[in-house]
Enzyme design. Structure first.
Site, PDB file in Angstrom:
ATOM      1  N   ASP A 189     -41.213  66.408  18.638  1.00  0.00           N
ATOM      2  CA  ASP A 189     -42.201  66.422  17.573  1.00  0.00           C
ATOM      3  C   ASP A 189     -43.324  67.374  17.947  1.00  0.00           C
ATOM      4  O   ASP A 189     -43.950  67.227  18.992  1.00  0.00           O
ATOM      5  CB  ASP A 189     -42.729  64.991  17.412  1.00  0.00           C
ATOM      6  CG  ASP A 189     -43.685  64.884  16.273  1.00  0.00           C
ATOM      7  OD1 ASP A 189     -43.468  65.608  15.289  1.00  0.00           O
ATOM      8  OD2 ASP A 189     -44.643  64.115  16.365  1.00  0.00           O
ATOM      9  N   THR A 204     -45.788  70.070  11.560  1.00  0.00           N
ATOM     10  CA  THR A 204     -46.655  70.699  12.565  1.00  0.00           C
ATOM     11  C   THR A 204     -45.996  71.921  13.169  1.00  0.00           C
ATOM     12  O   THR A 204     -46.625  72.966  13.305  1.00  0.00           O
ATOM     13  CB  THR A 204     -46.980  69.718  13.698  1.00  0.00           C
ATOM     14  OG1 THR A 204     -45.879  68.856  13.878  1.00  0.00           O
ATOM     15  CG2 THR A 204     -48.190  68.920  13.369  1.00  0.00           C
ATOM     16  N   THR A 205     -44.725  71.755  13.538  1.00  0.00           N
ATOM     17  CA  THR A 205     -44.034  72.875  14.155  1.00  0.00           C
ATOM     18  C   THR A 205     -43.988  74.050  13.182  1.00  0.00           C
ATOM     19  O   THR A 205     -44.260  75.194  13.562  1.00  0.00           O
ATOM     20  CB  THR A 205     -42.610  72.455  14.550  1.00  0.00           C
ATOM     21  OG1 THR A 205     -42.680  71.201  15.184  1.00  0.00           O
ATOM     22  CG2 THR A 205     -41.980  73.458  15.451  1.00  0.00           C
ATOM     23  N   ASP A 214     -43.312  59.285  11.313  1.00  0.00           N
ATOM     24  CA  ASP A 214     -43.134  60.457  10.461  1.00  0.00           C
ATOM     25  C   ASP A 214     -42.233  60.148   9.276  1.00  0.00           C
ATOM     26  O   ASP A 214     -42.477  60.615   8.166  1.00  0.00           O
ATOM     27  CB  ASP A 214     -42.557  61.617  11.271  1.00  0.00           C
ATOM     28  CG  ASP A 214     -43.593  62.218  12.197  1.00  0.00           C
ATOM     29  OD1 ASP A 214     -44.766  61.844  12.069  1.00  0.00           O
ATOM     30  OD2 ASP A 214     -43.228  63.052  13.037  1.00  0.00           O
TER      31      ASP A 214
END
Lengths: 545, 535
Positions: free
Chosen positions: B58, B91-92, B396
């Site tokens: 994550d 986020t990535t 998530d």
């Protein structure tokens, strides 16, 4: 600090000082595998009945002499993160079943070692993971298949049945002494086995270690053995009712601070008298209720003790809350909070309570033959502390095995017969696969050979010969042929009576495969600077448990 | 240098140096995170200062746990963390998008373009992309009875990027069911009403959804029942222990009788409260063999526990405040703050209450509740890092489902949106833009391709082939995504790969903003008190 104007490119520059960052196949994956291999070479030589002992000295300078893998890896304080995953798998196995930790760690190490060969061949770790996952699922299926027929139902109260299932687990810890230990453990377990065996509680089988004597002097006591003396002078009591007081046997006190208010000398004299009268009244009430033994969870007051003696009450002090709770279970007493007259229902019963001197230590033996499924104690005797500790671990493993068999009594052939059969059938399975996974599955199968190989090596036999003859036997359909370690030949396990629990193998294999796959999945390691704190070589405090 | 005159110790980077530092930092961060992206991304192992292990895929966890020092990287990392706060995922992608924007800009700047012009282009492209997203999204009607299938698809897409496939598929159902369980029409979803509990036990695939609650403590009295069926649940916040008075009080007594009386008096008020509860129990349980359970937020001292145990009541003390809220939602009844006017209406109901002991830890399960509006996801795993990994993923997943319900829309995944948006920008928007800002639009469009490119790279596919194939299909008017197993184009709708609308929107919104800021920096100055730290 890195020069501000000369920011180098890459992650190293972005992290705080002291960070380490390892990535890629060579730096991360292979290094991880290497670390895990090192760990499993340590545990491997302890596998099986002929496994060698390790001498481990932990940071508290405590000495362990054992071949119990769970203890070894625990005390090693492994630092390497990948090897730690293996350690955690071993611990999980220990917590779940209480046995088979060595199998987990060694097998996971072997899987990784074989994975390394595959990586060098050019396979990608993700392909190996897919193959290993397929293989473990298949292995579980085969394992179901190998379950000895008719073993699903067993009488957990039949001593011989229990011993036959427990034998290999105990033998792997204390080879040669399993014939003495197993009956003891089995007896202790059967005594406390509740009506529904699924609810068997490991905590109900206690171990008391007493220095001196030999293993042959060990006995099972139906009841408890307390390592303390009685408080008063009465040291023996038979067929007695027991009252248990958690809050101590003493004068009562208020939560708020109390002060004795005395106006004149007369009151001073009277005060002591009223105190005495009060205590006597209560102790008398206890004695009147029929109780002959008082057990206190806290301090016993001098004055109270005096009256107890006068009313011929035996007084025991058990300061551990859990020990006290067990005592209640043994005797069937209800613990009372305050010193007061107990209801007849709240009283417990013991056949005998006596203080005896064994090997220089005074112990109180509490026996309760009719108590049914309460508590039983295995009194172990041995010449040194480390021998006793090791015996205790063997007993723990045995008791845990009993619990496991209460839940699932299915058994599979022991003495590496199961492993060879798994290896053989998985290899066949791998030939049917078409993709790249077949190599991984084949290696997975090969990993099983580690177990007979190690067993043979530890026993000083020629491993290659043994394995090939095992394969030959199994190929001709004798799926139950295992190694006879003493004679160094292959023989049918049903003649040797070596059986392993299916559930132990199941969890061990699964945890091992999970751990191996987890290690393979990691391709980057980011390590923070080790936090400060007390130096390891300095004594770390009193937190020994 | 003028600054050197003002403060001789200050360090300055100017013009192209400053820009390159920023670009390098952005690219560096992108390099770290890019192997995480997508279902085929790899796992990182983080080792903390105390030697604790964390395994994660994550981006958010990674950014939080890595102690980043470079100021530019921190800025980007904060944006990404903000992304996680608002939408729970992506986020990535954010980091990769920013890195790629910087990389594309570098090319143009090296050729002598002014960053300002690029930034103008970004702005135009951003607005156009957002408009395009509005057109591109697939609306979903939520209403009272949401389409479970679509929610499952979204959850699956999100979870598969965090966990391995088999586990992700199993969690999908759990996550969707739990959100639907706590959902009340006309009210915003409060994800805290899903309790996430973990047990170190068995395997990761034993994770399950408990319709009811799991409390991480047990009753404190050995004589209380371990398992009870048909239970009345009293949720209360009443102190059942003796409390010292605030003022410094003391007792004076002159003989033992007086003291005994005082001991008794001291406890009377507590005992009275306990008695009221016992009375209620006797009232509701008279004539049937139902059980009675008290779950108290405050303490219960041993004498009170003893009284309750004798009355056959199971008592749990010191429950978490949040659990009190959840209990009422799960079991019904109401939480009482005083025992003065207890009525049977205050009581909740659970079909089964039992205690589970794992080594030293006790867990209490409250199950078989009627009509629950709160539930528990019970995560199991053999060790802490597995549990932590699942926990992050579940969180998530929950967010993804919640977002879908709130957005009432989803976006086709597997890189389909990125490719489509890029084609739209290049083929249509660019032509309408005057002057050099066109190049900014182009850079933006190319940066969008980073996501499908890296997806392909992580799966071991040839990036160029994949991009050409995908853009080719899009030019023909087919909306396609990338099949990570084969590298062929696929229809994400058929495969059930959907992303959150709000996640994508947030990425498009925040990425260019931060990139523009970084591009427009022309001097980096370090001066101040702490700069002279000893080396």
């Amino acid at each position: 600090m890195v020069g501000f104007s000369m920011q180098p490119y890459g992650i190293q520059a972005m992290l705080k000082e002291g960070h380490r960052h390892l990535s890629g196949l060579d730096e991360a994956v292979l290094k991880n595998i290497d670390a895990c291999k090192q760990l499993s070479t340590i545990t491997r030589t302890s596998l099986g009945p002929n496994g060698m002992n390790k001498m481990v000295i932990n940071h508290l300078d405590k000495l362990f002499v054992t071949n119990d893998a769970a203890t070894i890896v625990n005390e090693l304080e492994v630092q390497h993160p990948a090897a730690k995953i293996l350690v955690l798998a071993g611990k999980a196995q220990q917590e779940e079943i209480g046995d088979g930790a060595n199998l987990t760690v060694s097998f996971a190490g072997e899987l990784l070692q074989n994975a390394e060969e595959l990586i060098r061949m050019g396979l990608h770790p993700s392909e190996i993971i897919i193959g290993y996952t397929k293989a473990i699922n298949k292995a579980i299926e085969i394992l179901e298949d190998l379950v000895e027929e008719g073993s699903e139902s067993m009488n957990v109260r039949d001593k011989d049945d229990v011993i036959s299932r427990m034998r290999s687990a105990v033998a792997s810890k204390q080879f040669g002494q399993e014939d003495i230990l197993c009956p003891l453990i089995a007896e202790a377990c059967i005594q406390v086995c509740p009506k529904n065996p699924g609810n068997f509680n490991v905590d109900n089988v206690r171990v008391a270690k007493l220095l001196g004597g030999g293993l042959h002097d060990s006995v099972v006591v139906r009841g408890m053995v307390l390592k303390s003396d009685a408080v008063g002078t009465i040291k023996r009591m038979e067929n007695a009712k027991v009252a248990v007081f958690v809050g101590g046997v003493d004068t009562t006190a208020t939560e708020t601070k109390g002060t004795v208010l005395i106006h004149n000398a007369e009151q001073l004299e009277n005060y002591a008298k009223t105190e005495e009268a009060k205590v006597e009244e209560i102790i008398k009430a206890v004695a009147d209720s029929g109780a002959k033994v008082i057990v206190s969870g806290a301090a016993v007051g001098e004055m109270a003790l005096h009256f107890c003696e006068r009313y011929k009450l035996m007084v025991l002090k058990i300061s551990s809350k859990f020990e006290l709770r067990r005592f209640c279970r043994t005797t069937g007493a209800v613990a009372l909070l305050k010193l007061s007259q107990p209801n007849p229902d709240d009283l417990g019963y013991v056949d005998s309570v006596s203080v005896e001197e064994i090997g220089g230590a005074r112990v109180t033996i509490v026996k309760n033959e009719q108590g049914g499924n309460s508590v039983s104690t295995v009194v172990l005797r041995g010449s040194t502390d480390s021998i006793l500790d090791d015996l205790e671990r063997a007993v723990d493993d045995g008791v845990n095995t009993y619990r496991a068999m209460c839940r699932d009594s299915r058994i599979v052939p022991g003495a590496a017969a199961t492993e060879i059969e798994l290896a053989r059938r998985l290899k066949e399975f791998s030939f049917k696969e078409t993709g790249l996974d077949q190599y991984a599955i084949a290696k997975f199968a090969e990993s099983f050979e580690m177990i007979p190989k190690t067993l043979a090596e530890n026993a000083g036999l020629n491993a290659i010969e043994i394995i090939s003859s095992l394969y030959a036997e199994h190929a001709s359909g004798n799926a139950k042929v295992g190694i006879h370690l003493e004679d160094g030949v292959c023989r049918d396990v049903s003649t040797m009576h070596i059986w392993d629990l299916h559930i132990t193998k199941f969890f061990a294999l699964k945890y091992a495969a999970d751990a191996a796959c987890t290690v393979l999945r990691v391709d980057q390691i980011i390590m923070a600077k080790p936090a400060g704190g007390p130096k390891r070589d300095a004594p770390a405090g009193m937190d020994e448990d | 240098m003028s600054l050197k005159v003002l403060n001789p110790n200050a360090e300055v980077l100017n013009k192209s140096h400053a820009l390159h530092m920023n670009i390098n930092a952005a690219k560096g961060l992108q390099d770290v995170l890019k192997t995480n992206l997508g279902p085929k991304g790899t796992i990182k192992m983080l080792v903390g200062g105390a030697g604790d292990i964390k395994l994660t895929k994550d981006g958010n966890t990674l950014l939080k746990e890595m102690q980043i020092q470079s100021p530019t990287a921190i800025m980007i990392a904060r944006t990404a963390v903000a992304q996680d706060d608002t939408s729970g995922d992506g986020t990535t992608s954010t980091v990769i998008f920013i890195g790629e924007l910087m990389k594309q800009s570098e090319r143009y700047i090296d050729e002598g373009m002014h960053p300002r012009v690029l930034v103008d282009g970004f702005e135009i492209a951003k607005r156009a992309t957002l408009q395009f997203l509005e057109k591109f999204k697939t609306p979903v009607v939520m209403g009272d009875d949401p389409d479970k299938e679509i929610l499952k698809m979204v959850a699956r897409t999100a979870l598969r990027t965090k966990l391995y496939e088999a586990l992700a598929d199993q969690l999908t159902d759990i996550v969707v069911n739990s959100v639907l369980c706590i959902r009340k029409s006309e009210e915003p979803i409060d994800l805290f009403m899903v309790e996430i509990m973990h047990m170190r036990h068995k395997f990761d695939v034993d994770t399950r959804l408990v319709e009811g609650l799991v409390l991480d403590h047990g009753s404190r009295h050995p004589d209380m029942k371990r398992r009870a069926e048909n239970c009345y649940i009293l949720t209360c916040n009443v102190s059942l222990e003796y409390e010292k008075s605030e003022i410094n009080a003391g007792f004076f007594y002159s003989n033992a009788e007086q003291r005994e009386a005082m001991v008794a008096a001291e406890r009377r008020s507590v005992d009275e409260r306990v008695q009221k509860i016992i009375d209620l129990k006797n009232k509701v349980c008279a004539g049937n063999d139902n059980n009675f359970v008290i779950i108290n937020q405050k303490g219960i001292d041993p004498p009170s526990l003893d009284l309750l145990a004798r009355a056959g009541i199971i008592a749990l003390r010191r429950a978490k405040r949040r659990n009190m809220e959840r209990l009422v939602l799960a079991c019904g009844g109401e939480a009482v703050n005083s025992v003065d006017d207890l009525t049977p209406e205050c009581l909740g109901w659970a079909g089964l209450v039992y205690e589970h002991v794992l080594g030293e830890e006790k867990y209490t399960f409250v199950e078989n509740v009627k009509n629950p509006h709160s539930c528990t996801i019970l995560i199991k795993g053999p060790n802490d890092h597995t549990i932590a990994q699942i926990k992050d993923a579940v969180r998530d997943g929950l967010r993804a489902v919640k977002n879908t319900i709130e957005d009432e829309a989803v976006v086709l995944g597997a890189g389909a949106f990125e490719v489509a948006a890029r084609q739209y920008l290049v083929n249509e928007v660019k032509k309408t833009v005057q002057g050099r800002a066109q190049l900014g639009v182009e850079a933006f469009a190319d940066a969008l391709l980073a996501v499908p490119k890296i997806l392909a790279e992580n799966s071991g596919l040839d990036t160029q082939d994949v991009i050409i194939e995908l853009t080719g299909e899009h030019d023909k008017g087919n909306v396609v995504g990338l099949n990570l197993h084969t590298g062929e184009p696929i229809d994400p709708q058929m495969e059930g790969i959907f992303d959150n609308y709000s996640v994508k929107r947030q990425i498009i919104n925040s990425g260019p903003v931060i990139a523009s800021q970084l591009l427009l920096v022309d001097e980096v100055i370090r001066a101040g008190r702490n700069m002279r730290k000893p080396n």
